[in-house]
Design a protein around this motif. Structure first.
Motif, PDB file in Angstrom:
ATOM      1  N   ASP A   8      23.281  68.255  37.760  1.00  0.00           N
ATOM      2  CA  ASP A   8      24.467  68.952  38.271  1.00  0.00           C
ATOM      3  C   ASP A   8      25.085  69.858  37.205  1.00  0.00           C
ATOM      4  N   ARG A   9      24.872  69.507  35.964  1.00  0.00           N
ATOM      5  CA  ARG A   9      25.441  70.279  34.859  1.00  0.00           C
ATOM      6  C   ARG A   9      24.524  71.433  34.420  1.00  0.00           C
ATOM      7  N   CYS A  10      23.235  71.298  34.653  1.00  0.00           N
ATOM      8  CA  CYS A  10      22.255  72.307  34.232  1.00  0.00           C
ATOM      9  C   CYS A  10      22.564  73.652  34.875  1.00  0.00           C
ATOM     10  N   GLU A  11      22.570  74.704  34.057  1.00  0.00           N
ATOM     11  CA  GLU A  11      22.801  76.064  34.545  1.00  0.00           C
ATOM     12  C   GLU A  11      21.544  76.921  34.492  1.00  0.00           C
ATOM     13  N   GLY A  12      20.408  76.325  34.110  1.00  0.00           N
ATOM     14  CA  GLY A  12      19.140  77.041  34.126  1.00  0.00           C
ATOM     15  C   GLY A  12      18.916  77.996  32.971  1.00  0.00           C
ATOM     16  N   HIS A  13      19.521  77.734  31.832  1.00  0.00           N
ATOM     17  CA  HIS A  13      19.309  78.598  30.668  1.00  0.00           C
ATOM     18  C   HIS A  13      17.878  78.492  30.138  1.00  0.00           C
ATOM     19  N   ALA A  54      19.300  72.078  22.046  1.00  0.00           N
ATOM     20  CA  ALA A  54      19.209  73.489  22.429  1.00  0.00           C
ATOM     21  C   ALA A  54      19.979  73.806  23.710  1.00  0.00           C
ATOM     22  N   CYS A  55      20.340  72.801  24.478  1.00  0.00           N
ATOM     23  CA  CYS A  55      21.027  73.041  25.747  1.00  0.00           C
ATOM     24  C   CYS A  55      22.464  73.511  25.495  1.00  0.00           C
ATOM     25  N   PRO A  56      22.799  74.736  25.924  1.00  0.00           N
ATOM     26  CA  PRO A  56      24.141  75.263  25.651  1.00  0.00           C
ATOM     27  C   PRO A  56      25.253  74.603  26.461  1.00  0.00           C
ATOM     28  N   VAL A  57      24.902  73.899  27.536  1.00  0.00           N
ATOM     29  CA  VAL A  57      25.932  73.255  28.358  1.00  0.00           C
ATOM     30  C   VAL A  57      25.893  71.728  28.248  1.00  0.00           C
ATOM     31  N   ARG A  58      25.093  71.245  27.330  1.00  0.00           N
ATOM     32  CA  ARG A  58      24.987  69.804  27.058  1.00  0.00           C
ATOM     33  C   ARG A  58      24.625  69.002  28.314  1.00  0.00           C
ATOM     34  N   ALA A  59      23.637  69.514  29.073  1.00  0.00           N
ATOM     35  CA  ALA A  59      23.174  68.833  30.266  1.00  0.00           C
ATOM     36  C   ALA A  59      22.116  67.786  29.954  1.00  0.00           C
TER      37      ALA A  59
END
Length: 65
Positions: A8-13, A54-59
């Motif tokens: 739900d937190r993943c934004e697909g970066h 590496a995840c910018p949104v800490r997913a």
């Protein structure tokens, strides 16, 4: 060690998959396909930590066993 994703937190970066596509698979839309509690193969612990970081949104999260 185990890793997991909050889909739900993943934004697909996709930064995790740039580190290692086998450890951090993506779905057809470019979002994480990683489960919530996946084992990290022996010897891949450092790569897993780099991918999580590496995840910018800490997913992503890492859990040491």
């Amino acid at each position: 060690m185990r890793i997991g994703a909050d889909r739900d937190r993943c934004e697909g970066h996709g930064q995790c998959s740039v580190v290692d596509l086998d450890l951090f698979p993506l779905d057809d839309d470019g979002f994480t396909a990683l489960g919530t509690d996946e084992p990290v193969p022996e010897g891949e612990e450092d790569v897993a930590r780099i991918g999580v970081d590496a995840c910018p949104v800490r997913a992503l999260a890492v859990r040491d066993e």
